[in-house]
Design a protein around this motif. Structure first.
Motif, short mmCIF file in Angstrom:
data_model
loop_
_atom_site.label_atom_id
_atom_site.label_comp_id
_atom_site.label_asym_id
_atom_site.label_seq_id
_atom_site.Cartn_x
_atom_site.Cartn_y
_atom_site.Cartn_z
N UNK A 1 0.81 -1.21 0.00
CA UNK A 1 0.00 0.00 0.00
C UNK A 1 0.85 1.27 0.00
N UNK A 2 2.15 1.14 0.20
CA UNK A 2 2.98 2.35 0.26
C UNK A 2 2.99 3.06 -1.09
N UNK A 3 3.05 4.38 -1.04
CA UNK A 3 3.21 5.15 -2.28
C UNK A 3 4.66 5.50 -2.53
N UNK A 4 5.53 5.14 -1.58
CA UNK A 4 6.97 5.40 -1.73
C UNK A 4 7.73 4.29 -0.99
N UNK A 5 8.09 3.25 -1.71
CA UNK A 5 8.72 2.09 -1.11
C UNK A 5 10.04 2.45 -0.45
N UNK A 6 10.86 3.25 -1.12
CA UNK A 6 12.17 3.60 -0.59
C UNK A 6 12.05 4.37 0.72
N UNK A 7 11.11 5.34 0.78
CA UNK A 7 10.94 6.13 1.99
C UNK A 7 10.42 5.26 3.14
#
Length: 248
Positions: A125-131
């Protein structure tokens, strides 16, 4: 962080929360996946400080309390899920601290504090995997463990139509998508297995184990025939990806 997508997903989860009460929680990692009882990825939990990313109704944290952890921390996007989780965890022996927040942000979670961070069927569900992975890395003590599960990226590439399993989309295509099994509009993220592994490594994690095994029921297989997670599809592609890593 995509604020528009996070807002859309939050609204969807407020509606769906009741439907997912107690579903896909430890010792379960996901549909047709091996149980923690068999995998033993988490090890001895006695006295640990643990954090659940996407804690949902709190049932995985309740499992942790039953295993003797010292502190229970959880984060979830949905107000309704956090409200329910407070009720589920009202009689735990361990200290409980829950945050209503997207996983891309740190709402006040302490750094270098946890021996274990985990996420059961929520990381996609993340919109920013790296963050999100950077946040998780910062929450862990050196040597701490991060374990997550999510729908295997191969599984949604297949459709089951009149008994036939057909490829509907390239495995190589990554990015946001509206999951066809979700009843309201919600945006999840499609990543290859290698993308998850490389993102973990570049964030500062060491990969300990990758699990793609499928465990099919020996009886009552017919009850899964018309569901998204069917035995027939699971014989073609794994339903669940599980990765264990440690903070370098």
């Amino acid at each position: 962080m995509n604020i528009e997508t996070i807002s859309l997903n939050k609204k969807s989860w407020e509606v769906a929360a009741e439907r997912f009460f107690g579903r896909t929680a430890l010792p379960e990692y996901g549909p047709f996946a091996p149980l923690e009882d068999n995998l033993n990825l988490l090890g001895d939990l006695q006295g640990l400080k643990v954090l659940d990313i996407g804690c949902g109704s709190g049932h995985s944290l309740k499992y942790m309390d039953e295993k003797g952890v010292a502190e229970l921390w959880g984060l979830d996007l949905s107000h309704q899920q956090i409200k329910v989780a407070h009720n589920v965890l009202s009689n735990t022996a361990a200290k409980v601290k829950l945050f209503e927040s997207p996983m891309e942000s740190n709402p006040g979670i302490p750094l270098n504090h946890f021996e274990l961070v985990y996420s059961i069927f929520a990381l996609g569900w993340t919109t920013n995997l790296e963050q999100t992975l950077s946040n998780i890395h910062s929450y862990l003590k050196p040597g701490g463990i991060f374990v997550f599960s999510w729908e295997h990226p191969l599984y949604s590439r297949f459709n089951q139509i009149e008994g036939n399993i057909l490829v509907n989309k390239s495995y190589l295509e990554e990015g946001p998508y509206d999951h066809e099994a979700w009843k309201t509009t919600a945006i999840m993220q499609q990543f290859k297995v290698s993308t998850y592994i490389n993102a973990l490594i570049s964030t500062g994690f060491t990969i300990e184990k990758v699990v793609e095994e499928v465990v099919l029921p020996e009886n009552n297989r017919d009850k899964y025939t018309n569901s998204w997670y069917s035995c027939e599809k699971a014989e073609t592609a794994p339903t669940t990806l599980i990765i264990k890593s440690s903070k370098r």
